[in-house]
Write a protein that holds these residues in place. Structure first.
Motif, PDB file in Angstrom:
ATOM      1  N   LYS A 287      69.173  44.391  28.163  1.00  0.00           N
ATOM      2  CA  LYS A 287      69.645  44.508  29.547  1.00  0.00           C
ATOM      3  C   LYS A 287      70.017  45.957  29.853  1.00  0.00           C
ATOM      4  O   LYS A 287      69.669  46.498  30.912  1.00  0.00           O
ATOM      5  N   LEU A 290      66.816  48.170  30.314  1.00  0.00           N
ATOM      6  CA  LEU A 290      66.129  48.057  31.600  1.00  0.00           C
ATOM      7  C   LEU A 290      66.969  48.576  32.771  1.00  0.00           C
ATOM      8  O   LEU A 290      66.427  49.093  33.743  1.00  0.00           O
ATOM      9  N   LYS A 291      68.268  48.460  32.659  1.00  0.00           N
ATOM     10  CA  LYS A 291      69.133  48.933  33.744  1.00  0.00           C
ATOM     11  C   LYS A 291      69.269  50.458  33.763  1.00  0.00           C
ATOM     12  O   LYS A 291      69.574  51.051  34.805  1.00  0.00           O
ATOM     13  N   TYR A 310      61.544  47.461  36.660  1.00  0.00           N
ATOM     14  CA  TYR A 310      62.511  47.137  35.605  1.00  0.00           C
ATOM     15  C   TYR A 310      63.325  45.907  35.998  1.00  0.00           C
ATOM     16  O   TYR A 310      63.556  45.008  35.162  1.00  0.00           O
ATOM     17  N   LEU A 314      63.612  42.273  33.978  1.00  0.00           N
ATOM     18  CA  LEU A 314      64.901  41.761  33.514  1.00  0.00           C
ATOM     19  C   LEU A 314      65.162  40.367  34.079  1.00  0.00           C
ATOM     20  O   LEU A 314      65.627  39.469  33.365  1.00  0.00           O
TER      21      LEU A 314
END
Length: 321
Positions: A287, A290-291, A310, A314
């Motif tokens: 997580k 991707l963030k 992204y 997610l």
């Protein structure tokens, strides 16, 4: 009316009951914390191990992500290996790693092994790269190469031994070639795009899955030529000279716009579904990956995707799609 002795007895009994209640409550809380520790999370505190292996091209991105993540979660240990995309998939498809870095999509034969071993996974696109062709900074004769010339240099049983064999006006000096090893996704992609068939290449070159070895080789030889991921050029601009291909130099802009062809490509991580579902530290790391990719990927020399790409990946991960 109770006697003084009776009141004292009742008071002591109540006090004892309170002490017992508090002890039981504390024991229950301690057990709850123990259970949480076994599940890797305790009051928001993350711990445990994450095993990553694979592409040396993707390594700088995952390493940077791991360093930033571990600043927030000091009890999480992340190991990032560089055995090459193929080497990483060998481990990943056996269930030995949680995440596999890859500079190419998984091959059918690798996917079959994963299926046979009950390994389910999610492919996540994380960035764009432009495989870069490099020479020594002292090389003052090469300012461009064509795809046809690259093929002539690298094809199996190539007749090219000296620079003069490519263009007659170039030095009659032996070319020292450097390139990724056969377990590298960069090797697979380059041979497929330049030679026309994955894995087909001349054999008389210095090969390594560690791109830093290739950097050192080219930087130390005036007549050297090699190729590897764009980020390793960005990191070593002072000791390398990049070569435009078909007149186009790889840059963040030409890679992102698809102008640097045919050597622009996506980069991936492959995430074990079992690890994502059952290891809190892995789920939180992916997580985080991707963030924060839009910010961290450019720092490593690669080109990030748009944030909505992204976000969508997610969302799919979390929904189990």
């Amino acid at each position: 009316m109770l006697s003084k002795k009776a009141r004292k007895f009742i008071s002591l009994t109540l006090s004892l009951a309170i002490v017992i209640f508090m002890f039981v409550g504390c024991s229950s809380q301690t057990q709850k914390q123990t259970d949480n520790n076994q599940g890797k999370v305790n009051a928001g505190k993350l711990s445990g191990k994450i095993e990553v292996d694979g592409s040396s091209t993707v390594f700088p991105i995952t390493e940077a992500m791991a360093e930033e993540f571990q600043k927030m979660h000091k009890d999480v240990k992340i190991t990032v290996g560089v055995s090459g995309t193929g080497g990483g998939f060998k481990r990943f498809t056996k269930g030995e790693t949680d995440i596999s870095d890859a500079s190419r999509p998984i091959k059918d034969k690798e996917a079959k092994i994963a299926q046979e071993n009950g390994i389910k996974y999610k492919q996540i696109k994380i960035a764009y790269d432009g495989i870069s062709v490099l020479v020594n900074p002292q090389n003052d004769w090469v300012d461009n190469l064509t795809v046809e010339e690259l093929k002539k240099i690298w094809e199996p049983n190539s007749k090219v031994k000296t620079w003069k064999d490519i263009r007659p006006e170039w030095p009659d000096k032996e070319i020292k070639l450097y390139g990724p090893g056969t377990d590298s996704g960069t090797f697979d992609y380059f041979t497929e795009e330049i030679i026309g068939e994955s894995g087909k290449i001349r054999t008389d070159f210095t090969a390594s899955e560690d791109d830093n070895v290739l950097v050192q080789g080219i930087a130390g030889d005036k007549y050297a030529l090699g190729y590897f991921g764009y980020a390793y050029y960005v990191e070593n601009k002072d000791v390398l000279k990049i070569v435009p291909i078909n007149g186009v130099k790889p840059t963040t802009e030409t890679i992102e716009k698809g102008e640097y062809t045919p050597l622009s490509r996506p980069l991936f991580i492959y995430v074990s579904q079992d690890s994502f579902n059952n290891k809190e530290q892995v789920r939180e790391f992916v997580k985080f990956y991707l963030k924060n990719a839009r910010d961290i990927v450019p720092e490593t020399g690669y080109v990030p995707l748009k944030q909505e790409v992204y976000d969508k990946q997610l969302e799919e991960l979390l929904s189990g799609k």
